[in-house]
Write a protein that holds these residues in place. Structure first.
Motif, PDB file in Angstrom:
ATOM      1  N   ARG A  19       0.815  -1.204   0.000  1.00 46.59           N
ATOM      2  CA  ARG A  19       0.000   0.000   0.000  1.00 46.59           C
ATOM      3  C   ARG A  19       0.854   1.261   0.000  1.00 46.59           C
ATOM      4  O   ARG A  19       0.487   2.276  -0.617  1.00 46.59           O
ATOM      5  N   TRP A  20       2.018   1.225   0.660  1.00 49.39           N
ATOM      6  CA  TRP A  20       2.837   2.429   0.761  1.00 49.39           C
ATOM      7  C   TRP A  20       3.334   2.889  -0.603  1.00 49.39           C
ATOM      8  O   TRP A  20       3.536   4.095  -0.820  1.00 49.39           O
ATOM      9  N   GLN A  21       3.498   1.942  -1.534  1.00 51.10           N
ATOM     10  CA  GLN A  21       3.950   2.331  -2.874  1.00 51.10           C
ATOM     11  C   GLN A  21       2.863   3.123  -3.613  1.00 51.10           C
ATOM     12  O   GLN A  21       3.156   4.100  -4.306  1.00 51.10           O
ATOM     13  N   PHE A  22       1.620   2.705  -3.441  1.00 46.94           N
ATOM     14  CA  PHE A  22       0.526   3.453  -4.062  1.00 46.94           C
ATOM     15  C   PHE A  22       0.405   4.844  -3.455  1.00 46.94           C
ATOM     16  O   PHE A  22       0.186   5.837  -4.157  1.00 46.94           O
ATOM     17  N   LEU A  23       0.542   4.930  -2.123  1.00 46.00           N
ATOM     18  CA  LEU A  23       0.465   6.227  -1.460  1.00 46.00           C
ATOM     19  C   LEU A  23       1.607   7.144  -1.886  1.00 46.00           C
ATOM     20  O   LEU A  23       1.401   8.337  -2.137  1.00 46.00           O
ATOM     21  N   LEU A  24       2.819   6.573  -1.963  1.00 50.54           N
ATOM     22  CA  LEU A  24       3.968   7.359  -2.394  1.00 50.54           C
ATOM     23  C   LEU A  24       3.780   7.863  -3.815  1.00 50.54           C
ATOM     24  O   LEU A  24       4.051   9.031  -4.123  1.00 50.54           O
ATOM     25  N   ASN A  25       3.299   6.996  -4.698  1.00 55.27           N
ATOM     26  CA  ASN A  25       3.068   7.390  -6.082  1.00 55.27           C
ATOM     27  C   ASN A  25       2.028   8.513  -6.167  1.00 55.27           C
ATOM     28  O   ASN A  25       2.188   9.482  -6.931  1.00 55.27           O
ATOM     29  N   ALA A  26       0.974   8.411  -5.354  1.00 54.14           N
ATOM     30  CA  ALA A  26      -0.071   9.442  -5.355  1.00 54.14           C
ATOM     31  C   ALA A  26       0.489  10.784  -4.883  1.00 54.14           C
ATOM     32  O   ALA A  26       0.195  11.831  -5.468  1.00 54.14           O
ATOM     33  N   TRP A  27       1.340  10.758  -3.862  1.00 49.19           N
ATOM     34  CA  TRP A  27       1.921  12.002  -3.356  1.00 49.19           C
ATOM     35  C   TRP A  27       2.915  12.606  -4.354  1.00 49.19           C
ATOM     36  O   TRP A  27       2.984  13.818  -4.515  1.00 49.19           O
ATOM     37  N   VAL A  28       3.679  11.757  -5.005  1.00 44.39           N
ATOM     38  CA  VAL A  28       4.618  12.250  -6.018  1.00 44.39           C
ATOM     39  C   VAL A  28       3.857  12.941  -7.150  1.00 44.39           C
ATOM     40  O   VAL A  28       4.257  14.019  -7.622  1.00 44.39           O
ATOM     41  N   ILE A  29       2.762  12.331  -7.594  1.00 44.72           N
ATOM     42  CA  ILE A  29       1.950  12.923  -8.652  1.00 44.72           C
ATOM     43  C   ILE A  29       1.412  14.283  -8.216  1.00 44.72           C
ATOM     44  O   ILE A  29       1.433  15.268  -8.970  1.00 44.72           O
ATOM     45  N   ARG A  30       0.954  14.372  -6.968  1.00 51.57           N
ATOM     46  CA  ARG A  30       0.415  15.642  -6.467  1.00 51.57           C
ATOM     47  C   ARG A  30       1.493  16.711  -6.379  1.00 51.57           C
ATOM     48  O   ARG A  30       1.258  17.878  -6.735  1.00 51.57           O
ATOM     49  N   VAL A  31       2.666  16.324  -5.890  1.00 49.10           N
ATOM     50  CA  VAL A  31       3.763  17.289  -5.784  1.00 49.10           C
ATOM     51  C   VAL A  31       4.161  17.794  -7.173  1.00 49.10           C
ATOM     52  O   VAL A  31       4.381  19.001  -7.380  1.00 49.10           O
ATOM     53  N   LEU A  32       4.256  16.879  -8.142  1.00 49.86           N
ATOM     54  CA  LEU A  32       4.615  17.280  -9.510  1.00 49.86           C
ATOM     55  C   LEU A  32       3.533  18.156 -10.129  1.00 49.86           C
ATOM     56  O   LEU A  32       3.837  19.085 -10.897  1.00 49.86           O
ATOM     57  N   LEU A  33       2.287  17.878  -9.798  1.00 48.34           N
ATOM     58  CA  LEU A  33       1.185  18.709 -10.289  1.00 48.34           C
ATOM     59  C   LEU A  33       1.305  20.132  -9.744  1.00 48.34           C
ATOM     60  O   LEU A  33       1.220  21.114 -10.494  1.00 48.34           O
ATOM     61  N   ILE A  34       1.504  20.253  -8.433  1.00 48.04           N
ATOM     62  CA  ILE A  34       1.649  21.581  -7.818  1.00 48.04           C
ATOM     63  C   ILE A  34       2.875  22.295  -8.367  1.00 48.04           C
ATOM     64  O   ILE A  34       2.835  23.492  -8.667  1.00 48.04           O
ATOM     65  N   LEU A  35       3.990  21.546  -8.519  1.00 43.70           N
ATOM     66  CA  LEU A  35       5.212  22.146  -9.052  1.00 43.70           C
ATOM     67  C   LEU A  35       4.996  22.649 -10.473  1.00 43.70           C
ATOM     68  O   LEU A  35       5.488  23.728 -10.846  1.00 43.70           O
ATOM     69  N   SER A  36       4.265  21.896 -11.284  1.00 43.51           N
ATOM     70  CA  SER A  36       3.986  22.314 -12.663  1.00 43.51           C
ATOM     71  C   SER A  36       3.191  23.613 -12.691  1.00 43.51           C
ATOM     72  O   SER A  36       3.467  24.514 -13.485  1.00 43.51           O
ATOM     73  N   ILE A  37       2.204  23.727 -11.814  1.00 41.72           N
ATOM     74  CA  ILE A  37       1.391  24.951 -11.764  1.00 41.72           C
ATOM     75  C   ILE A  37       2.225  26.137 -11.297  1.00 41.72           C
ATOM     76  O   ILE A  37       2.133  27.241 -11.840  1.00 41.72           O
ATOM     77  N   LEU A  38       3.088  25.905 -10.284  1.00 44.78           N
ATOM     78  CA  LEU A  38       3.932  26.994  -9.780  1.00 44.78           C
ATOM     79  C   LEU A  38       4.916  27.465 -10.844  1.00 44.78           C
ATOM     80  O   LEU A  38       5.093  28.674 -11.052  1.00 44.78           O
ATOM     81  N   LEU A  39       5.555  26.516 -11.533  1.00 45.33           N
ATOM     82  CA  LEU A  39       6.507  26.898 -12.584  1.00 45.33           C
ATOM     83  C   LEU A  39       5.787  27.572 -13.754  1.00 45.33           C
ATOM     84  O   LEU A  39       6.305  28.510 -14.363  1.00 45.33           O
ATOM     85  N   GLY A  40       4.580  27.084 -14.063  1.00 41.40           N
ATOM     86  CA  GLY A  40       3.784  27.743 -15.101  1.00 41.40           C
ATOM     87  C   GLY A  40       3.427  29.162 -14.712  1.00 41.40           C
ATOM     88  O   GLY A  40       3.421  30.068 -15.555  1.00 41.40           O
ATOM     89  N   SER A  41       3.152  29.382 -13.423  1.00 40.10           N
ATOM     90  CA  SER A  41       2.848  30.725 -12.934  1.00 40.10           C
ATOM     91  C   SER A  41       4.060  31.636 -13.053  1.00 40.10           C
ATOM     92  O   SER A  41       3.941  32.797 -13.447  1.00 40.10           O
ATOM     93  N   LEU A  42       5.251  31.108 -12.725  1.00 41.96           N
ATOM     94  CA  LEU A  42       6.471  31.907 -12.849  1.00 41.96           C
ATOM     95  C   LEU A  42       6.733  32.289 -14.304  1.00 41.96           C
ATOM     96  O   LEU A  42       7.072  33.430 -14.617  1.00 41.96           O
ATOM     97  N   ALA A  43       6.595  31.302 -15.219  1.00 37.54           N
ATOM     98  CA  ALA A  43       6.810  31.592 -16.638  1.00 37.54           C
ATOM     99  C   ALA A  43       5.797  32.614 -17.141  1.00 37.54           C
ATOM    100  O   ALA A  43       6.140  33.527 -17.899  1.00 37.54           O
ATOM    101  N   CYS A  44       4.554  32.477 -16.707  1.00 33.68           N
ATOM    102  CA  CYS A  44       3.516  33.435 -17.099  1.00 33.68           C
ATOM    103  C   CYS A  44       3.822  34.820 -16.538  1.00 33.68           C
ATOM    104  O   CYS A  44       3.597  35.833 -17.203  1.00 33.68           O
ATOM    105  N   ALA A  45       4.359  34.884 -15.305  1.00 28.33           N
ATOM    106  CA  ALA A  45       4.703  36.169 -14.693  1.00 28.33           C
ATOM    107  C   ALA A  45       5.809  36.866 -15.479  1.00 28.33           C
ATOM    108  O   ALA A  45       5.764  38.087 -15.672  1.00 28.33           O
ATOM    109  N   VAL A  46       6.803  36.109 -15.937  1.00 26.56           N
ATOM    110  CA  VAL A  46       7.869  36.711 -16.747  1.00 26.56           C
ATOM    111  C   VAL A  46       7.299  37.216 -18.071  1.00 26.56           C
ATOM    112  O   VAL A  46       7.679  38.290 -18.561  1.00 26.56           O
ATOM    113  N   PHE A  47       6.374  36.456 -18.654  1.00 23.95           N
ATOM    114  CA  PHE A  47       5.723  36.907 -19.886  1.00 23.95           C
ATOM    115  C   PHE A  47       4.976  38.214 -19.654  1.00 23.95           C
ATOM    116  O   PHE A  47       5.048  39.148 -20.477  1.00 23.95           O
TER     117      PHE A  47
END
Length: 264
Positions: free
Chosen positions: A22-50
């Motif tokens: 079960r811990w592998q599924f939980l870890l995978n779910a958290w990694v996906i969430r972290v990458l999702l948040i990171l993608s939005i934050l980096l997209g916000s930074l790129a948009c801010a520079v634009f």
């Protein structure tokens, strides 16, 4: 017809397939969430520079050119647009791999990612100096950046079409007739300002400025208009508690990585 469940059980037994803990599924779910948040934050930074580029684009200067649309198309910050779209695509990909992401359609997910990145970009642009800092870092530290982007430095170093920038090196007398200016390629220019009408920034040694006019010789330029190099946009400051740490962060970044903005 053989029972499908029986065939599956036989296949599992044959290949010695073991269920994942079960811990592998939980870890995978958290990694996906972290990458999702990171993608939005980096997209916000790129948009801010634009957005920073859009504000600092010198629209009124382009309006004076008969072929202004050609220059506008050349100078659009395509790189930051591409970065924004890539991070939006990354946010879409990682959201679709969340537990309930499959329920949402393509258009809804993309529009939500775009909206979040744009709103984040507006917030970052409005309340911080990160867009300016990121652009400065890219100019100073990324070797290919000025080859793929028309930066403000390059945009204002086109004496053949009447645009010049640099640092004032020698003001003659009371700057009534002209001064010497050194551009970003270390070339020294004599600037005639007899046709410049106020207001204009103070003509002091060591100040970086922008000039509109026309080239009258290999190293001579007659200016019609003098502008400060950088005009900081008015920004709302609804979060005064955030200002000191953000200011300290920018000053540390400037101290470690950036030259002063007024130097060529």
């Amino acid at each position: 017809m053989p029972d499908i469940s029986q065939k599956v059980l036989e296949q599992i037994d044959k290949e010695h397939i073991q269920p994942k803990p079960r811990w592998q599924f939980l870890l995978n779910a958290w990694v996906i969430r972290v990458l999702l948040i990171l993608s939005i934050l980096l997209g916000s930074l790129a948009c801010a520079v634009f957005l920073f580029y859009v504000y600092d684009f010198d629209w009124e200067v382009y309006y004076d050119f008969s072929n202004r649309w050609i220059f506008l198309l050349m100078d659009i910050p395509y790189l930051w647009i591409i970065f924004t779209l890539l991070f939006i695509g990354s946010a879409y990909y990682h959201f679709k791999h969340t537990q309930r992401g499959y329920r949402w359609g393509f258009s809804v997910t993309i529009m939500a990612s775009l909206a979040l990145s744009f709103i984040g970009g507006v917030v970052v642009y409005s309340f911080t100096d990160l867009p300016e800092t990121l652009e400065d870092l890219a100019v100073q530290n990324v070797p290919f950046y000025e080859q793929v982007m028309v930066t403000k430095e390059n945009r204002w170093l086109r004496p053949e079409i009447g645009l010049l920038n640099g640092m004032i090196e020698e003001v003659q007398g009371q700057a009534e007739a002209g001064f010497r200016l050194r551009d970003m390629h270390n070339k020294l220019w004599y600037i005639n300002i007899t046709e410049v009408k106020p207001p204009h920034p103070p003509l002091i040694n060591g100040i970086r400025i922008r000039l509109e006019g026309h080239q009258t010789g290999p190293d001579r330029f007659r200016a019609f208009r003098i502008l400060p190099w950088f005009i900081r946009p008015p920004k709302p400051r609804f979060f005064p508690l955030l200002k000191p740490p953000l200011q300290q962060f920018r000053e540390k970044m400037k101290e470690n990585f950036l030259p002063d903005r007024t130097t060529p």
